[in-house]
Write a protein that holds these residues in place. Structure first.
Motif, short mmCIF file in Angstrom:
data_model
loop_
_atom_site.label_atom_id
_atom_site.label_comp_id
_atom_site.label_asym_id
_atom_site.label_seq_id
_atom_site.Cartn_x
_atom_site.Cartn_y
_atom_site.Cartn_z
N SER A 1 -7.69 0.22 -4.37
CA SER A 1 -8.11 1.39 -4.25
C SER A 1 -7.06 2.55 -4.21
CB SER A 1 -8.87 1.48 -2.59
OG SER A 1 -7.75 1.35 -1.85
N ASP B 1 -6.90 -5.32 -2.69
CA ASP B 1 -7.17 -3.73 -2.53
C ASP B 1 -6.30 -3.03 -3.70
OD1 ASP B 1 -7.46 -1.31 -1.58
OD2 ASP B 1 -6.34 -1.32 0.24
N PHE C 1 -20.85 -1.37 -2.53
CA PHE C 1 -20.79 -0.02 -2.33
C PHE C 1 -20.50 0.93 -3.64
CE2 PHE C 1 -19.01 -2.51 1.26
CZ PHE C 1 -19.54 -1.82 2.22
N HIS D 1 0.82 -1.23 0.03
CA HIS D 1 0.04 -0.02 0.04
C HIS D 1 0.83 1.38 -0.12
CE1 HIS D 1 -3.41 2.62 1.25
NE2 HIS D 1 -4.06 1.78 1.17
N SER E 1 -12.15 1.31 -4.93
CA SER E 1 -12.54 2.69 -4.41
C SER E 1 -11.65 3.70 -4.80
CB SER E 1 -13.14 2.82 -3.08
OG SER E 1 -12.27 2.92 -1.96
N GLU E 2 -12.03 4.98 -5.03
CA GLU E 2 -11.28 6.17 -5.19
C GLU E 2 -10.50 5.82 -6.24
OE1 GLU E 2 -9.07 7.56 -1.55
OE2 GLU E 2 -10.87 6.71 -0.39
N ASN F 1 -11.46 -4.30 -3.61
CA ASN F 1 -11.56 -2.97 -3.28
C ASN F 1 -11.13 -2.08 -4.54
OD1 ASN F 1 -11.99 -0.39 -2.24
ND2 ASN F 1 -11.41 -0.82 -0.15
N THR G 1 -17.91 -9.12 -1.59
CA THR G 1 -17.93 -7.65 -1.24
C THR G 1 -17.14 -6.93 -2.62
OG1 THR G 1 -17.62 -8.15 1.24
CG2 THR G 1 -17.13 -5.97 0.41
N ASP H 1 -16.26 -3.07 -3.73
CA ASP H 1 -16.34 -1.57 -3.17
C ASP H 1 -16.05 -0.88 -4.46
OD1 ASP H 1 -16.16 0.89 -2.35
OD2 ASP H 1 -15.10 0.38 -0.41
C1 LIG Z 1 -11.70 0.23 0.47
O1 LIG Z 1 -10.62 1.13 0.42
C2 LIG Z 1 -10.81 2.44 1.19
C3 LIG Z 1 -9.68 3.11 0.98
O2 LIG Z 1 -8.48 2.53 1.43
C4 LIG Z 1 -11.29 2.45 2.43
O3 LIG Z 1 -11.60 3.28 3.31
C5 LIG Z 1 -12.64 1.43 2.44
O4 LIG Z 1 -12.79 1.13 3.84
C6 LIG Z 1 -12.29 0.08 1.76
N1 LIG Z 1 -13.63 -0.85 1.49
C7 LIG Z 1 -13.80 -1.96 2.03
C8 LIG Z 1 -15.05 -2.36 1.97
O5 LIG Z 1 -13.00 -2.45 3.03
#
Ligand SMILES: *[C@@H]1O[C@H](CO)[C@@H](O)[C@H](O)[C@H]1NC(C)=O
Length: 383
Positions: A155, A153, A225, A107, A179-180, A177, A199, A201
């Protein structure tokens, strides 16, 4: 006596720990965080199973730069400046490291391309974090060989598109994940290999639409999400294939203006539905009400929309027998409806109608919530 003395003198040497690290022997752990390391320090105890090198200034993982004889289960290289990982960075195929590693955290580095070759022999890897890097695009089969991976991950990378076969081979992935990032569209095929996903995201992207069929491979999806995207329309049927398992659907901070009838049809396992911070001005009353059939729903968020009224008919509400929390704050409600006498939400414990335009509260407005414990009507204009 002499031998004993030598023995005790030697002991600290055997379990030595590099300067800048602290080694917790009982837990087989070495923590070398924030110690200005430019590479993996030498002299780590050979029996450690966890190594943390977070917050250093490592730029490059060249061949064998992680000692391959260490049977590390967890390796944390987050918050370095890694931009390149060579093919044999984690040793040769079947090294002790490759046989043991289950958790790898990369990360917050400067990686621009998924290091497919370096990762592909980590057959036991379960958790991989590549979040907070600069991976803008992905090659097909970027994660080949990682058949045991559970959590991925990606993200905060600036990804704007995904090759159709980018995730091929991740047959056991349970959590992804994304996200972002900068994804604009969710189309069929993009994630089609991820049939075990529970899951997903996709929050904080720029997704405007979910095209029909794009979620159809996820028969086991529990949590979806989609927070903070630009979705304005939800077509009936988009959630149909995932409806049997879906427990959490988060659509907070989108641009949804109305809910077409049948959009949540079949979502009879849904527990939490978040629709706050959208642009809905009414709850559709055509043919069918959007919350019909949501028998297990416990939390419904409709806060910070533009709702000017709520349906009064019992048909709109009576399936929500298990609803415990209803959030309606920050709308434009002037009156609460005189619900039909047979309307009943026996499970409702919390009702938030703060920050609306209510000027009076009528007796009939609350008779259908016999078990209400928490009522917020603050910030209205009740005279
Ligand atoms: C996905 O990553 C973001 C940023 O790191 C974090 O805030 C979020 O909780 C993560 N989503 C899940 C479902 O864990």
């Amino acid at each position: 006596m002499y031998l004993l003395l030598i023995g005790t003198l030697l002991l600290p040497l055997v379990s030595s720990c590099p300067l800048g690290c602290s080694c917790i022997e009982k837990r087989f752990l070495a923590i070398c965080d924030a110690a200005d390391f430019g590479s993996v320090p030498v002299g780590l105890p050979s029996d450690i199973t966890e190594l943390s090198l977070s917050k250093n200034r490592i730029k490059l993982l060249s061949d064998n730069s992680i000692p391959a004889n260490l049977g590390l289960i967890k390796l944390d290289l987050s918050e370095n400046q890694i931009f390149d990982i060579s093919t044999l960075a984690f040793g040769a195929r079947n090294s002790a490291l490759q046989q043991a590693l289950t958790t790898l955290t990369l990360h917050s580095n400067q990686i621009t391309l998924v290091p497919t070759e370096a990762l592909q022999n980590l057959r036991f890897l379960q958790d991989l974090s590549l979040g907070g890097n600069s991976i803008k695009w992905m090659r097909a089969e970027s994660f080949t060989g990682l058949t045991r991976l559970n959590n991925l991950d990606l993200s905060s990378n600036g990804l704007d598109q995904l090759a159709a076969d980018a995730f091929k081979g991740l047959d056991n992935l349970q959590s992804l994940n994304l996200s972002e990032n900068s994804l604009k569209i969710l189309s069929p095929g993009m994630l089609r290999h991820l049939t075990s996903l529970s899951t997903l995201d996709l929050s904080r992207n720029s997704i405007r639409m979910i095209s029909p069929g794009s979620l159809s491979h996820f028969t086991r999806l529990d949590e979806l999400f989609l927070t903070a995207n630009r979705i304005s329309a939800l077509d009936p049927g988009i959630f149909t294939t995932i409806s049997h398992n879906l427990k959490l659907l988060d659509l907070t901070r989108n641009e949804v203006t109305s809910l077409k009838h049948g959009v949540f049809r079949g979502c009879n396992q849904l527990i939490t539905l978040k629709l706050g911070h959208n642009m809905m001005s009414y709850i559709s009353e055509e043919n069918e009400y959007p919350f019909q059939g949501l028998y297990k729903l416990r939390v419904l968020r409709l806060d910070s929309n533009r709702l000017i009224s709520l349906p009064a008919t019992s048909k709109a509400w009576n399936d929500l027998k298990n609803l415990q929390e209803l959030y309606l704050s920050g709308n434009l409600l002037q009156i609460l409806p005189e619900f039909e006498p047979i309307t009943m939400l026996p499970g409702l414990q919390k009702l938030d109608i703060s920050a609306n335009l209510l000027s009076t509260l009528k007796a009939g407005s609350f008779r259908c919530f016999p078990n209400l414990e928490n009522l917020d009507v603050s910030n209205n204009v009740i005279s």
